[in-house]
Structures are given as structure tokens and as C-alpha cells.
Design a protein around this motif. Structure first.
Motif, PDB file in Angstrom:
ATOM      1  N   PRO A  60       0.955  -1.322  -0.098  1.00  0.00           N
ATOM      2  CA  PRO A  60       0.148   0.061   0.133  1.00  0.00           C
ATOM      3  C   PRO A  60       0.782   1.217   0.180  1.00  0.00           C
ATOM      4  N   ASN A  61       0.231   2.125  -0.648  1.00  0.00           N
ATOM      5  CA  ASN A  61       1.042   3.597  -0.674  1.00  0.00           C
ATOM      6  C   ASN A  61       0.837   4.197   0.713  1.00  0.00           C
ATOM      7  N   ILE A  62       1.637   4.754   1.270  1.00  0.00           N
ATOM      8  CA  ILE A  62       1.624   5.652   2.353  1.00  0.00           C
ATOM      9  C   ILE A  62       1.621   7.243   1.756  1.00  0.00           C
ATOM     10  N   ASN A  63       0.910   7.858   2.051  1.00  0.00           N
ATOM     11  CA  ASN A  63       0.331   9.026   1.596  1.00  0.00           C
ATOM     12  C   ASN A  63       0.228  10.102   2.905  1.00  0.00           C
ATOM     13  N   SER A  64       1.390  10.988   2.978  1.00  0.00           N
ATOM     14  CA  SER A  64       1.394  11.643   4.190  1.00  0.00           C
ATOM     15  C   SER A  64       1.738  13.509   3.852  1.00  0.00           C
ATOM     16  N   THR A  65       1.839  14.096   4.755  1.00  0.00           N
ATOM     17  CA  THR A  65       2.208  15.602   4.858  1.00  0.00           C
ATOM     18  C   THR A  65       3.166  15.860   5.420  1.00  0.00           C
ATOM     19  N   SER A  66       4.181  16.983   5.278  1.00  0.00           N
ATOM     20  CA  SER A  66       5.285  17.294   6.162  1.00  0.00           C
ATOM     21  C   SER A  66       4.859  17.278   7.537  1.00  0.00           C
ATOM     22  N   ASN A  67       5.574  16.675   8.542  1.00  0.00           N
ATOM     23  CA  ASN A  67       5.407  16.783   9.887  1.00  0.00           C
ATOM     24  C   ASN A  67       4.408  15.706  10.525  1.00  0.00           C
ATOM     25  N   ASN A  68       3.872  15.080   9.470  1.00  0.00           N
ATOM     26  CA  ASN A  68       2.873  14.099   9.973  1.00  0.00           C
ATOM     27  C   ASN A  68       3.674  12.919  10.828  1.00  0.00           C
ATOM     28  N   ASN A  69       3.196  12.083  11.591  1.00  0.00           N
ATOM     29  CA  ASN A  69       3.561  11.136  12.559  1.00  0.00           C
ATOM     30  C   ASN A  69       2.945   9.694  11.723  1.00  0.00           C
ATOM     31  N   ILE A  70       3.913   8.769  11.500  1.00  0.00           N
ATOM     32  CA  ILE A  70       3.517   7.674  10.758  1.00  0.00           C
ATOM     33  C   ILE A  70       3.717   6.580  11.636  1.00  0.00           C
ATOM     34  N   VAL A  71       2.808   5.845  12.190  1.00  0.00           N
ATOM     35  CA  VAL A  71       2.836   4.531  12.929  1.00  0.00           C
ATOM     36  C   VAL A  71       2.230   3.458  12.141  1.00  0.00           C
ATOM     37  N   VAL A  72       3.426   2.493  12.032  1.00  0.00           N
ATOM     38  CA  VAL A  72       2.979   1.263  11.217  1.00  0.00           C
ATOM     39  C   VAL A  72       3.209   0.162  12.109  1.00  0.00           C
ATOM     40  N   ASN A  73       2.269  -0.608  12.320  1.00  0.00           N
ATOM     41  CA  ASN A  73       2.509  -1.934  13.132  1.00  0.00           C
ATOM     42  C   ASN A  73       2.586  -3.195  12.141  1.00  0.00           C
ATOM     43  N   VAL A  74       4.038  -3.670  12.324  1.00  0.00           N
ATOM     44  CA  VAL A  74       4.206  -4.769  11.150  1.00  0.00           C
ATOM     45  C   VAL A  74       3.993  -6.334  11.805  1.00  0.00           C
ATOM     46  N   PHE A  75       3.285  -6.842  11.372  1.00  0.00           N
ATOM     47  CA  PHE A  75       3.238  -8.560  11.992  1.00  0.00           C
ATOM     48  C   PHE A  75       3.904  -9.345  10.882  1.00  0.00           C
ATOM     49  N   ASN A  76       4.961  -9.900  11.280  1.00  0.00           N
ATOM     50  CA  ASN A  76       5.608 -10.718  10.506  1.00  0.00           C
ATOM     51  C   ASN A  76       5.348 -11.933  10.438  1.00  0.00           C
ATOM     52  N   ASN A  77       4.692 -12.420   9.395  1.00  0.00           N
ATOM     53  CA  ASN A  77       4.085 -13.974   8.997  1.00  0.00           C
ATOM     54  C   ASN A  77       5.003 -14.618   8.028  1.00  0.00           C
ATOM     55  N   LEU A  78       6.258 -14.217   7.928  1.00  0.00           N
ATOM     56  CA  LEU A  78       7.268 -14.930   7.173  1.00  0.00           C
ATOM     57  C   LEU A  78       7.658 -16.177   7.861  1.00  0.00           C
ATOM     58  N   ASP A  79       8.694 -16.593   7.436  1.00  0.00           N
ATOM     59  CA  ASP A  79       9.636 -17.746   8.225  1.00  0.00           C
ATOM     60  C   ASP A  79      11.046 -17.216   8.549  1.00  0.00           C
ATOM     61  N   GLU A  80      11.136 -15.787   8.371  1.00  0.00           N
ATOM     62  CA  GLU A  80      12.322 -15.262   8.518  1.00  0.00           C
ATOM     63  C   GLU A  80      12.197 -14.019   9.350  1.00  0.00           C
ATOM     64  N   PRO A  81      13.480 -13.530   9.962  1.00  0.00           N
ATOM     65  CA  PRO A  81      13.298 -12.142  10.380  1.00  0.00           C
ATOM     66  C   PRO A  81      13.109 -11.075   9.522  1.00  0.00           C
ATOM     67  N   LEU A  82      12.489  -9.932   9.785  1.00  0.00           N
ATOM     68  CA  LEU A  82      12.301  -8.825   8.927  1.00  0.00           C
ATOM     69  C   LEU A  82      12.431  -7.460   9.381  1.00  0.00           C
ATOM     70  N   LEU A  83      12.885  -6.487   8.643  1.00  0.00           N
ATOM     71  CA  LEU A  83      12.797  -5.247   8.904  1.00  0.00           C
ATOM     72  C   LEU A  83      12.334  -4.475   7.702  1.00  0.00           C
ATOM     73  N   PHE A  84      11.732  -3.288   7.732  1.00  0.00           N
ATOM     74  CA  PHE A  84      11.497  -2.442   6.707  1.00  0.00           C
ATOM     75  C   PHE A  84      12.089  -0.987   6.940  1.00  0.00           C
ATOM     76  N   THR A  85      12.582  -0.465   5.705  1.00  0.00           N
ATOM     77  CA  THR A  85      13.132   0.946   5.779  1.00  0.00           C
ATOM     78  C   THR A  85      12.486   1.859   5.237  1.00  0.00           C
ATOM     79  N   TRP A  86      12.620   2.965   5.216  1.00  0.00           N
ATOM     80  CA  TRP A  86      11.954   3.877   4.462  1.00  0.00           C
ATOM     81  C   TRP A  86      12.704   5.067   3.789  1.00  0.00           C
ATOM     82  N   ASN A  87      13.046   4.612   2.606  1.00  0.00           N
ATOM     83  CA  ASN A  87      14.105   4.974   1.467  1.00  0.00           C
ATOM     84  C   ASN A  87      13.809   6.447   1.445  1.00  0.00           C
ATOM     85  N   GLY A  88      14.683   7.405   1.957  1.00  0.00           N
ATOM     86  CA  GLY A  88      14.565   8.934   1.781  1.00  0.00           C
ATOM     87  C   GLY A  88      14.061   9.747   2.706  1.00  0.00           C
ATOM     88  N   VAL A  89      13.160   9.015   3.852  1.00  0.00           N
ATOM     89  CA  VAL A  89      12.796   9.760   4.868  1.00  0.00           C
ATOM     90  C   VAL A  89      13.861   9.923   5.872  1.00  0.00           C
TER      91      VAL A  89
END
Length: 554
Positions: A60-89
Motif C-alpha cells: 500500500p501507498n503511504i500518503n502523508s504531509t510534512s511533519n505527520n507522524n506515521i505509525v506502522v504496526n508490522v506483523f511478520n508472518n514470514l518464516d524469516e526475520p524482517l525489517l522495513f526501511t523508509w528510503n529517503g525519509v
């Protein structure tokens, strides 16, 4: 519709919005819940395992405006450890949310973790992706846009709509199969195809985008692929460049744009042609064989199919270099901060340190490794950011294995070790990225925008500074370096934390072509950096250590 695009950033987030709360005296909060799982897709006609977010590919797209607080609760249903990074933030004062293996412990299978970051004082077109292993190769990526606040004007009229275009190379192998290739000592071959928003070919039954006649649209084009530069163009429609990775640009018009791995461009396209369908094209650059992906744009009053004749791609890297030189900062525009962009006269600041970095490739114990100044990074079990915070860095890594001057580095000798470079808080530095290889390189720096002051052929010397653009070089977070060429960037290390400088070409990143800059504020003050979040995951040798005293408010 003219105001809708920018209002969305303060009133709505696209994609799995679970709740919205506006806290008095704070900037708006937006909450997401992401269920990350495997699924089967066939973008190139071959069923394969992919990583889906809420059963979506791309995510899904994240659509925000300057200074917004973004809260993302990630549930990892894979079989391996996981991280997300926010390229450019930039995650100002908050590398705790960076989502890189050097800053965060991974989210274990069957568990969840909540990211909370603020898109502070910036605008622009970005994307997110999984930073662990080879997960990025099979999905988990999506668009991330930061709109300008309504009080701050942008240097163009509000578009009729705002579209995200994710282009990238694609392999039909699973992420685990690709990882085995790299772990065995080999490198990845050529990709199997090119995707545009998860599809390879224009579909006349389901166009990717629609345009109303004589209306202008914003397209945010990001290369989310693994290794290949792409040229993007739209049949019969020139593109006016208005934004590049968070900076408003001089509004030149282009028939096509070279979009290197990890880069994002914002362009305006006007529907002023004959009412019919048109094809957008993404094709490989600097490769032996050209691969092409296509997507369909349909006028709402379309009276016929798209022409089968596709616009041709440019040839050679000199064309690409010349295009780079046309990108200029719009000094009269306002940005996320209230001051005009041109108020920051970066060319008049004295350089306090020059860091020259050369990419190399060699064999270590029979396996291919990539390096920077002879050091090939490997992630230690304890993320360096946590090791620093808990004051046990000396037990995890050695600082400054990468030296500022690459001249004495043996090009065929590589040392495999965690690579963390100490910097001085708020120093203004010059970084030279020199490429001695026959292929193009692309680099990204987390936590910052830097001034891309020069890209030239040959080797860098101090005399080359006379060719720098010290007036209106674009402030951005990625830069390409052409074969046997160099690039120069300038920035102030004023964002405390640990920040990843990496090759955006993921096999190179995975096999060591990255490092971390450690930017420590000696004051240990909340003025400079946030405290470690209460929900931070702990691992390695810090897992059972008592938490250090928090930073003070002084």
C-alpha cells in the motif's frame, strides 16, 4: 480535485488505515496495520513466491504531509526475520526507526513491531522496502509520498491527481534461491523482466492510470529494482520535472528520464494529446540485452488503442550524464521549511573533511565480496546503534576500518568486518565516490539529503573542485557514478544517529558494499537525539543489559 491531493496528506492515508487520531498540540498521527506474508503471483507468467503486505503487491501507498507522524504496526508472518526501511525519509534525531540491520534488531517470525517516525521538515517522493536478506527481490515495497503543507506553496498548480509509478527489474526465482546464489560465491545474472506497479505488460482491460482530457497529473516514478538502471518514458507525452527526492527542481521538460536504482522523480504530465490509450515504458540501461516493461494510460474519453510503436530509449551513458547535469535546484521555491530553498548557501561553507570512497570487488575464501576502500561490511549480531547506546561498541566492532583516503587500498584485497566510520557532529564534509569499474554504480545515504555537486569521468583530484556546482545542485539522497567516473557530494553531519551509506544494487549491498556513519552528539541531549523507544527490540549482547540513563532535556 485540485486541492484533494494535498488535503489527502493531512486527512487520509492510502492503504490499510486502521485509525486516525489528531493529538492536540502535536502534528497529526496516522496508523497502519501491516500483515506481511508470502503469496503466489505471476508477473512474468511464472508462478512464484512473493512478499505481500495485506495481500497486496506492490504494498500500500503511504500518503502523508510534512511533519505527520506515521505509525506502522508490522506483523511478520514470514518464516524469516524482517525489517522495513523508509528510503529517503530522514528520521531526524531518530535512527531508532531507520529499519536497517545496523540500527534495529529484526522482527522475528510470528511477532510484531510498531514503527513510529515523523516525516519532519521534508516533502517528496520516496518508497519503503524490506532491508533484510534478499526480501526486497520479491516484494514488500511500496510508495511513500510526503506532500507539502497547505500553508507552504509549491511551484506548480495542484495536479488533477497524483500517481505512484514503481518500476524495477524482476527475477522469477524466490528470495531464498537468490540468496543461495550469493552465499555460494556467485553473483546474480541478468533479471528476467521489468515490472511497472507489479505488471510487465500493458493491459488494455485494466489500465494502470486514467487521465481526463487537458488535465495535468503528477507521476512519482521510483526505481525499486535490485540492480538495473531504467529509462522511463510515456508515449506521446513529455514530462516536466518538478521534484527530485525532496527538492523542487527547475522545471525542465524531458522526453525520457534515466531513473537509477533507488531514485525517485516527480513529473507533471498533461493529457493534451488525441483521446486514446498510451503506453508508459521502462527499459533497461547499460545492459547487453534490453528488457522492457510497459503499462497503459487511458484517457477517460479514449477512442482507440495505443499505437504499437513505442518511443525509443537513449543509448550510452554520456546521454545519462548530460541529463544529470540539467537537474537544478529551484532556488525560488519554498520547501518543507518556511525559508526558500535558496537561503541555504551551501557553496560558501568551509569543508572540514574529505572522505574518498572507492568501490571494489574481489574474491574472499573463494566467494565474491564487494567493498568500500577494501572493507566489506558484515552485520554483527548486535546492531552497532544499540552497541553504541549501551556503551559496548568495543565488543561489537572496530571504528574507522574505512580510511578517508582510498589511494593506499589494495584493489584485490578485501577485509570482511562491520564497517562503521566515526564523524564529528555538525561538521561539513565532502564525500567523493569513485568508480573504477566498467559498470554504473548508484549510492544512497540514509538520514540526510546531500548536495550532488558533480559527476564526471576519470579520477577525482582536488583541482576538480573548480568544476563543482556550488549554487543550485539538487539536494537529494541518491547519486549515480558512471563507469570509470566519480561523483562529489556535500553535507553537514547534523543528524545524530547511525546512518547507512550503501550501494543501492542489492547484491552489492548484501555482499558488503555498504558502511555506517556514526554521528554522535557529545551532549547526549534530547535537543539532538531522541531516547531509545520503549518498544525497541533488543538482541545480541545488549539483550539483557540494563538500559542506560536517558538523554537529558538540556
Amino acid at each position: 480535485m485540485a486541492q484533494v491531493t494535498r488535503l489527502l496528506g493531512t486527512a487520509l492515508l492510502l492503504g490499510c488505515l486502521s485509525a486516525v487520531a489528531v493529538v492536540q498540540a502535536e502534528d497529526p498521527y496516522f496508523f497502519f496495520t501491516w500483515n506481511v506474508s508470502y503469496g503466489t503471483i505471476s508477473p512474468l507468467g511464472v508462478p512464484q513466491q512473493a512478499i505481500l503486505i495485506n495481500n497486496e503487491f506492490p504494498g500500500p501507498n503511504i500518503n502523508s504531509t510534512s511533519n505527520n507522524n506515521i505509525v506502522v504496526n508490522v506483523f511478520n508472518n514470514l518464516d524469516e526475520p524482517l525489517l522495513f526501511t523508509w528510503n529517503g525519509v530522514q528520521n531526524r534525531k531518530n535512527s531508532w526507526q531507520e529499519g536497517m540491520p545496523g540500527t534495529n534488531c529484526p522482527i522475528q517470525p510470528g511477532t510484531n513491531f510498531t514503527y513510529h517516525f515523523q516525516v519532519k521538515d521534508q516533502i517528496g517522493s520516496y518508497f519503503y522496502f524490506p532491508s533484510t536478506a534478499m526480501h526486497r527481490a520479491v516484494g514488500g515495497f511500496g510508495g511513500l509520498r510526503v506532500n507539502s503543507r497547505l500553508l507552504i506553496p509549491v511551484p506548480y498548480l495542484d495536479p488533477e491527481d497524483d500517481y505512484t509509478v514503481l518500476i524495477g527489474d524482476w527475477y522469477t526465482q524466490s528470495h531464498s534461491a537468490l540468496r543461495k546464489v550469493l552465499d555460494s560465491g556467485r553473483i546474480l545474472g541478468q533479471p528476467n523482466g521489468i515490472l511497472i506497479n507489479g505488471k510487465n505488460k500493458a493491459d488494455s482491460e485494466a489500465p494502470l492510470f486514467t487521465m481526463k482530457p487537458n488535465k495535468t497529473y503528477k507521476y512519482r516514478i521510483c526505481n525499486v529494482g535490485l540492480k538495473t538502471s531504467l529509462n522511463f518514458r510515456i508515449q506521446g507525452h513529455p514530462m516536466k520535472l518538478v521534484e527530485l527526492e525532496g527538492s523542487h527542481t527547475i522545471q525542465n521538460v524531458y522526453e525520457s528520464l534515466d531513473v537509477h536504482v533507488g531514485q525517485c522523480y516527480g513529473v507533471l504530465v498533461t493529457a493534451d494529446q488525441e483521446p486514446r490509450d498510451y503506453v508508459m515504458v521502462a527499459s533497461t540501461r547499460f545492459t547487453k540485452y534490453m528488457l522492457t516493461g510497459t503499462g497503459l494510460i487511458r484517457y477517460t474519453n479514449s477512442k482507440g488503442p495505443a499505437s504499437p510503436e513505442l518511443p525509443e530509449a537513449p543509448v550510452g551513458w554520456a546521454w545519462s550524464l548530460n541529463q544529470f547535469r540539467t537537474f537544478r535546484w529551484n532556488l525560488t521555491a519554498s520547501a518543507a521549511r518556511p525559508n526558500p530553498q535558496g537561503s541555504y548557501h551551501y557553496g560558501a561553507i568551509n569543508i572540514t573533511r574529505t572522505i574518498k570512497l572507492v568501490n571494489t570487488v574481489a574474491t574472499v575464501d573463494g566467494k565474491t565480496r564487494y567493498a568500500i576502500n577494501g572493507i566489506s561490511h558484515v552485520d554483527p549480531p548486535t546492531p552497532p546503534k544499540l552497541a553504541e547506546y549501551y556503551n559496548v561498541a568495543d565488543k561489537v566492532f572496530e571504528y574507522n576500518l574505512v580510511k578517508d583516503e582510498a589511494a593506499a587500498v589494495d584493489p584485490i584485497k578485501i577485509t570482511v568486518a562491520p564497517s562503521i566510520v566515526n564523524t564529528t557532529f555538525r561538521n561539513y564534509v565532502e564525500i567523493i565516490l569513485e568508480n573504477h569499474e566498467k559498470g554504473i554504480q548508484t549510492w544512497h545515504l540514509d538520514g540526510y539529503s546531500f548536495f550532488a555537486v558533480a559527476v564526471e569521468a576519470g579520477r577525482w583530484t582536488p583541482e576538480k573542485r573548480k568544476n563543482y556546482n556550488l549554487l543550485d545542485a539538487v539536494s537529494r539522497s541518491t547519486i549515480q557514478v558512471y563507469p570509470n567516473s566519480w561523483a562529489a557530494i556535500m553535507l553537514t553531519f547534523d543528524n545524530a544517529g547511525i546512518w547507512n551509506l550503501r550501494s543501492t544494487m542489492w547484491e552489492r549491498f548484501y555482499l558488503g558494499q555498504q558502511l555506517y556513519f556514526s554521528v554522535v552528539s557529545p551532549a547526549r541531549s534530547l535537543r539532538d537525539e531522541y531516547n531509545i523507544p520503549d518498544n525497541s527490540l533488543l538482541c545480541g549482547i545488549v539483550k539483557d543489559l540494563p538500559k542506560p540513563p536517558p538523554y537529558s532535556a538540556a
